[in-house]
Write an enzyme that holds these catalytic residues in place. Structure first.
Site, PDB file in Angstrom:
ATOM      1  N   LYS A   1       0.844  -1.210   0.000  1.00 40.92           N
ATOM      2  CA  LYS A   1       0.000   0.000   0.000  1.00 40.92           C
ATOM      3  C   LYS A   1       0.878   1.259   0.000  1.00 40.92           C
ATOM      4  O   LYS A   1       0.606   2.207  -0.732  1.00 40.92           O
ATOM      5  CB  LYS A   1      -0.923   0.023   1.231  1.00 40.92           C
TER       6      LYS A   1
ATOM      7  N   ARG B   1      -9.269   0.743   9.276  1.00 42.99           N
ATOM      8  CA  ARG B   1      -8.843  -0.625   9.563  1.00 42.99           C
ATOM      9  C   ARG B   1      -9.887  -1.391  10.373  1.00 42.99           C
ATOM     10  O   ARG B   1      -9.676  -2.565  10.678  1.00 42.99           O
ATOM     11  CB  ARG B   1      -7.555  -0.574  10.363  1.00 42.99           C
TER      12      ARG B   1
ATOM     13  N   ARG C   1      11.825  -6.844   5.023  1.00 49.08           N
ATOM     14  CA  ARG C   1      11.819  -5.383   4.813  1.00 49.08           C
ATOM     15  C   ARG C   1      12.899  -4.693   5.649  1.00 49.08           C
ATOM     16  O   ARG C   1      13.046  -4.950   6.838  1.00 49.08           O
ATOM     17  CB  ARG C   1      10.440  -4.834   5.183  1.00 49.08           C
TER      18      ARG C   1
ATOM     19  N   ARG D   1      11.764  -2.258  11.050  1.00 46.08           N
ATOM     20  CA  ARG D   1      10.682  -1.800  11.922  1.00 46.08           C
ATOM     21  C   ARG D   1      10.513  -2.787  13.063  1.00 46.08           C
ATOM     22  O   ARG D   1      10.592  -4.002  12.845  1.00 46.08           O
ATOM     23  CB  ARG D   1       9.377  -1.713  11.115  1.00 46.08           C
TER      24      ARG D   1
ATOM     25  N   ARG E   1      -0.460  -9.269  13.500  1.00 45.50           N
ATOM     26  CA  ARG E   1      -1.039  -8.246  12.617  1.00 45.50           C
ATOM     27  C   ARG E   1      -2.000  -8.888  11.605  1.00 45.50           C
ATOM     28  O   ARG E   1      -3.026  -8.310  11.262  1.00 45.50           O
ATOM     29  CB  ARG E   1       0.072  -7.469  11.899  1.00 45.50           C
TER      30      ARG E   1
HETATM   31  P1  AMP Z   1       1.160   0.081   9.278  1.00 40.84           P
HETATM   32  O1  AMP Z   1       2.375   0.926   9.071  1.00 40.84           O
HETATM   33  O2  AMP Z   1      -0.022   0.552   8.483  1.00 40.84           O
HETATM   34  O3  AMP Z   1       1.443  -1.394   9.085  1.00 40.84           O
HETATM   35  O4  AMP Z   1       0.725   0.261  10.821  1.00 40.84           O
HETATM   36  C1  AMP Z   1       1.602  -0.104  11.872  1.00 40.84           C
HETATM   37  C2  AMP Z   1       0.814  -0.234  13.151  1.00 40.84           C
HETATM   38  O5  AMP Z   1       0.206   1.028  13.482  1.00 40.84           O
HETATM   39  C3  AMP Z   1      -0.350  -1.217  13.119  1.00 40.84           C
HETATM   40  O6  AMP Z   1       0.068  -2.560  13.353  1.00 40.84           O
HETATM   41  C4  AMP Z   1      -1.230  -0.675  14.238  1.00 40.84           C
HETATM   42  O7  AMP Z   1      -0.721  -1.003  15.513  1.00 40.84           O
HETATM   43  C5  AMP Z   1      -1.074   0.831  14.067  1.00 40.84           C
HETATM   44  N1  AMP Z   1      -2.090   1.380  13.121  1.00 40.84           N
HETATM   45  C6  AMP Z   1      -1.866   1.916  11.883  1.00 40.84           C
HETATM   46  N2  AMP Z   1      -3.018   2.320  11.316  1.00 40.84           N
HETATM   47  C7  AMP Z   1      -3.995   2.030  12.210  1.00 40.84           C
HETATM   48  C8  AMP Z   1      -5.410   2.183  12.197  1.00 40.84           C
HETATM   49  N3  AMP Z   1      -6.064   2.705  11.127  1.00 40.84           N
HETATM   50  N4  AMP Z   1      -6.106   1.781  13.294  1.00 40.84           N
HETATM   51  C9  AMP Z   1      -5.483   1.249  14.368  1.00 40.84           C
HETATM   52  N5  AMP Z   1      -4.148   1.062  14.434  1.00 40.84           N
HETATM   53  C10 AMP Z   1      -3.399   1.445  13.371  1.00 40.84           C
END
Ligand code: AMP
Length: 238
Positions: free
Chosen positions: A33, A108, A148, A181, A192
């Protein structure tokens, strides 16, 4: 159609400036994404709004929000809907979102989707969202996530299996050591994915049912995925 052809026709439609409006990129962690959002951002001059990036920025700046979010993120769970919705509401007030934006990693949960639908319907003249779901198999996602690596200086992303740097663990562009990360481990990835299946997969169905929705095969070269995503958005907006 090749990506260059899609990009060259996408800025205008019959001489009118194309207005992308709100675009949602949906799909599990590691599906691409962020990469696709960067491509759309460059092609259509609209910002990428990644809730993961906004949260990580709060964590690294040590804000009150970052302190609340860090442990939840490190476990691979979701931060509370209210916190994330509030953060998105603030970001959407910025003037750079006027002609459109790409939401990456949001909504989400169904609660976030309902909040977004209501929030946008209260903004006069706001276009409805178009949603594009990127599809990739579980095993491919696991390799993408655990492989990654990111340059802490220029933020270039690598993958030690699929797109390695020339020298192990060092950025090709500026020689900075690459970082991982903290939530990109196999254990956290599994958590996740559990969160995705139970909480986020219903969001995909929500937007599929609303109709302004397309599915794209994410197991192709980046350019081919971008071309499909752009074609889908242009089609849904036509
Ligand atoms: P991402 O970089 O999108 O994979 O997000 C990393 C982490 O941030 C996720 O595993 C969640 O803990 C938190 N996170 C990101 N976006 C959201 C969201 N829309 N709602 C809740 N938690 C989020």
């Amino acid at each position: 159609m090749a990506l260059s052809a899609v990009a060259s026709t996408s800025g205008t439609q019959e001489g009118l400036k194309f207005t992308p409006g709100p675009i949602l990129l949906l799909g599990p962690p590691g599906v691409g994404k962020g990469t696709q959002a960067q491509e759309l951002m460059a092609a259509w001059s609209i910002p990428q709004i990644s809730t993961g990036d906004l949260l990580r920025s709060n964590v690294s700046r040590g804000t009150a929000l970052g302190k609340q979010a860090k442990e939840v993120m490190d476990r691979g769970e979701l931060v509370s809907d209210d916190l994330v919705n509030q953060m998105v509401a603030e970001r959407l007030k910025e003037p750079d979102t006027a002609t459109g934006y790409i939401l990456d990693g949001f909504p989400r949960t169904l609660k976030q989707a309902d909040w977004l639908d209501q929030h946008l319907s209260a903004i006069p003249g706001s276009l409805p969202v178009v949603a594009v779901s990127i599809e990739v198999s579980y095993n491919q996602l696991l390799r993408r996530i655990t492989g990654r690596r990111i340059c802490s200086l220029c933020k270039t992303s690598y993958n030690i299996y699929l797109q390695p740097p020339k020298v192990d663990e060092v950025c090709d562009l500026d020689g900075t050591p690459l970082t991982r990360r903290s939530d990109d481990t196999e254990e956290v990835f599994e958590e996740r994915m559990r969160a995705y299946t139970s909480l986020t997969a219903p969001v995909v169905e929500h937007y599929r049912a609303l109709g302004l929705f397309a599915e794209v095969n994410g197991e192709q070269p980046v350019n081919a995925v971008t071309a499909e995503v752009m074609r889908a958005v242009l089609h849904l907006r036509s």
